[in-house]
Motif scaffolding. Structure first.
Motif, PDB file in Angstrom:
ATOM      1  N   LEU A  71       0.885  -0.996  -0.250  1.00 54.62           N
ATOM      2  CA  LEU A  71       0.069   0.030   0.008  1.00 54.62           C
ATOM      3  C   LEU A  71       1.364   1.285  -0.084  1.00 54.62           C
ATOM      4  CD1 LEU A  71      -1.621  -2.425   1.810  1.00 54.62           C
ATOM      5  CD2 LEU A  71      -3.069  -0.633   3.135  1.00 54.62           C
ATOM      6  N   SER A  72       0.742   2.155  -1.005  1.00 55.57           N
ATOM      7  CA  SER A  72       0.981   3.239  -1.110  1.00 55.57           C
ATOM      8  C   SER A  72       0.525   4.284  -0.768  1.00 55.57           C
ATOM      9  CB  SER A  72       1.811   3.517  -2.521  1.00 55.57           C
ATOM     10  OG  SER A  72       3.350   4.354  -2.299  1.00 55.57           O
ATOM     11  N   HIS A  73       0.421   5.559   0.714  1.00 57.23           N
ATOM     12  CA  HIS A  73       0.104   6.734   0.818  1.00 57.23           C
ATOM     13  C   HIS A  73       0.793   7.784   1.108  1.00 57.23           C
ATOM     14  CE1 HIS A  73      -3.214   8.995   1.944  1.00 57.23           C
ATOM     15  NE2 HIS A  73      -3.771   8.761   0.458  1.00 57.23           N
ATOM     16  N   GLN A  74       0.563   8.988   1.094  1.00 55.93           N
ATOM     17  CA  GLN A  74       1.709   9.761   2.190  1.00 55.93           C
ATOM     18  C   GLN A  74       1.212   9.876   4.115  1.00 55.93           C
ATOM     19  OE1 GLN A  74      -0.399  13.812   0.770  1.00 55.93           O
ATOM     20  NE2 GLN A  74      -2.040  13.386   1.388  1.00 55.93           N
ATOM     21  N   ASN A  75      -0.195   8.957   3.717  1.00 53.28           N
ATOM     22  CA  ASN A  75      -0.381   8.916   5.022  1.00 53.28           C
ATOM     23  C   ASN A  75       0.399   7.878   6.102  1.00 53.28           C
ATOM     24  OD1 ASN A  75      -1.888  11.339   5.413  1.00 53.28           O
ATOM     25  ND2 ASN A  75      -3.923   9.989   5.797  1.00 53.28           N
ATOM     26  N   LEU A  76       1.418   7.240   5.020  1.00 50.60           N
ATOM     27  CA  LEU A  76       1.907   6.306   5.290  1.00 50.60           C
ATOM     28  C   LEU A  76       3.565   6.253   5.695  1.00 50.60           C
ATOM     29  CD1 LEU A  76       0.077   2.865   3.364  1.00 50.60           C
ATOM     30  CD2 LEU A  76      -0.694   3.805   5.702  1.00 50.60           C
ATOM     31  N   LYS A  77       3.228   7.637   5.299  1.00 52.70           N
ATOM     32  CA  LYS A  77       5.211   8.164   5.064  1.00 52.70           C
ATOM     33  C   LYS A  77       5.885   7.536   6.643  1.00 52.70           C
ATOM     34  CE  LYS A  77       7.749  11.958   4.677  1.00 52.70           C
ATOM     35  NZ  LYS A  77       8.247  13.441   4.683  1.00 52.70           N
ATOM     36  N   HIS A  78       5.035   8.231   8.087  1.00 52.46           N
ATOM     37  CA  HIS A  78       5.392   7.532   9.108  1.00 52.46           C
ATOM     38  C   HIS A  78       4.836   6.865   9.680  1.00 52.46           C
ATOM     39  CE1 HIS A  78       8.463  11.069   9.322  1.00 52.46           C
ATOM     40  NE2 HIS A  78       7.487  11.554   8.661  1.00 52.46           N
ATOM     41  N   TYR A  79       5.058   5.766  10.900  1.00 49.28           N
ATOM     42  CA  TYR A  79       4.263   4.097  11.494  1.00 49.28           C
ATOM     43  C   TYR A  79       3.237   5.645  12.144  1.00 49.28           C
ATOM     44  CZ  TYR A  79       2.046   0.822  14.972  1.00 49.28           C
ATOM     45  OH  TYR A  79       2.200   0.189  15.459  1.00 49.28           O
ATOM     46  N   HIS A  80       1.775   5.195  12.319  1.00 49.89           N
ATOM     47  CA  HIS A  80       1.295   5.344  13.072  1.00 49.89           C
ATOM     48  C   HIS A  80       0.077   4.511  13.378  1.00 49.89           C
ATOM     49  CE1 HIS A  80      -2.827   7.623  13.616  1.00 49.89           C
ATOM     50  NE2 HIS A  80      -2.993   8.516  13.578  1.00 49.89           N
ATOM     51  N   GLU A  81       0.048   4.015  14.409  1.00 46.17           N
ATOM     52  CA  GLU A  81      -0.857   2.424  14.889  1.00 46.17           C
ATOM     53  C   GLU A  81      -1.717   2.335  14.549  1.00 46.17           C
ATOM     54  OE1 GLU A  81      -0.437   2.560  19.001  1.00 46.17           O
ATOM     55  OE2 GLU A  81       1.357   2.312  18.664  1.00 46.17           O
ATOM     56  N   ARG A  82      -3.237   3.907  14.311  1.00 46.61           N
ATOM     57  CA  ARG A  82      -4.188   3.734  14.047  1.00 46.61           C
ATOM     58  C   ARG A  82      -4.355   3.428  12.647  1.00 46.61           C
ATOM     59  NH1 ARG A  82      -9.533   4.517  15.925  1.00 46.61           N
ATOM     60  NH2 ARG A  82     -10.867   3.630  14.989  1.00 46.61           N
TER      61      ARG A  82
END
Length: 337
Positions: A71-82
């Motif tokens: 999966l590729s997206h700008q919101n996946l640049k950093h680890y986000h638990e939720r």
């Protein structure tokens, strides 16, 4: 929960570290996971979530995978638990892996714990070896990990629930490059309700004392313990490491003494290393430290006590004052320089 027979394949979570490179532990796990998948006659599947995840696929492809789900997206640049938990849980529900392996990192530990809760399955942390329990069930994963402060090793299985999940200590396995003739790339679409995000990551500052490369990747490591004696003496290890292109690590005691930052700890509570050469200076050899160095190609230990436990693990034993050895090496390398 679905029937266990519906769960197939061995999955590995491929963590992208500092949004710029694959965490080496993920590539190490892929090598061992390939063996497990072969024994089960199942697919090895890598799962990667990242900004521009496509750029990491050529590297992952070289490590024996049959499939890569990304999966590729700008919101996946950093680890986000939720975000990561919701997205990966959806993948588990859709594809139903039998085994799911994670690097024992800050992100890997957090994500695996949340997923285990969501899936109502078991999770074994900080595993040091993997095998199959053939006498119990055909696809039962047998994990080996230290317990009771590293004084014993225990073997744990998860016979009733799926997926079987565990985190694996960095440096436990060796990287193995093996490119399959055909690799299937599966792109999953990013979809997440932005209203669910209560905490937004606006940046990730780089730690000033962070080494250029993690200890788990170092080829030469100099380890210091309580026997170094003082902060002034411990600082000499950094000078020696700079002269020899090595990296400094150590036991828990130098951290308590404020001689060394916590991220340089080697052992159960820190890094597992596998360098070409490890020199242990003033280290007694408690099991909590030793389990983190056993994969080193060559170990040299220096201690004033001829009966120090560290000598039972090393290839070469030097009964001497560690500081005398340090001073001698500094003088030698400065002359050579």
């Amino acid at each position: 929960m679905s029937e266990k027979k519906e769960y197939q394949d061995v999955w590995v979570f491929v963590e992208v570290k500092d949004h710029e490179r694959i965490h080496p532990c993920a590539l190490e796990i892929l090598g061992k996971a390939r063996e497990i998948a072969n024994d089960l006659n199942q697919n090895l599947v890598a799962v990667v979530l990242a900004l521009e995840a496509e750029q990491y696929l050529p590297v992952i492809k070289k490590h024996g995978v049959d499939k890569i789900i990304y999966l590729s997206h700008q919101n996946l640049k950093h680890y986000h638990e939720r975000i990561f938990t919701d997205l990966v849980h959806e993948l588990i529900e859709k594809y139903k892996p039998s085994i799911f392996l994670f690097p024992s990192t800050e992100a890997g530990n957090a994500l695996s714990a949340r997923l285990a809760y969501r899936c109502r399955t078991g999770l074994v942390s900080d595993v040091l070896d993997l095998d199959l329990e053939e006498d119990y069930a055909d696809d039962l994963l047998l994990t080996d990990k230290p317990a009771y402060g590293g004084n014993i090793h225990v073997k744990i299985i998860c016979p009733k629930t799926r997926p079987q999940m565990c985190t694996i200590t960095p440096g436990t396995f060796k990287k193995k490059e093996l490119e399959k003739e055909h690799v299937e790339f599966i792109e999953e679409k990013y979809h997440f309700d932005e209203d669910k995000i209560r905490i937004k990551i606006i940046g990730a500052p780089t730690r000033k004392d962070k080494p250029s490369a993690p200890l788990s990747e170092a080829k030469f490591v100099i380890g210091g313990g309580q026997g170094i004696g003082s902060e002034a003496n411990f600082k000499k290890l950094y000078k020696l490491a700079k002269l020899t292109n090595g990296q400094v690590g150590g036991t828990r005691r130098p951290i308590f003494n404020d001689w060394m930052p916590e991220h340089l700890q080697i052992g159960i509570s820190g890094e597992t290393i596998n360098p070409n050469l490890y020199i242990a200076l003033g280290i007694s050899g408690a099991i909590q430290h030793v389990v983190g160095i056993t994969e080193s190609d060559t170990i040299i230990a220096v201690n004033t006590d001829p009966n120090a436990p560290i000598f039972r693990t090393t290839d070469y034993c030097i009964v001497a004052d560690a500081n005398e050895i340090i001073n001698g090496l500094l003088e030698y390398y400065k002359v050579e320089e």
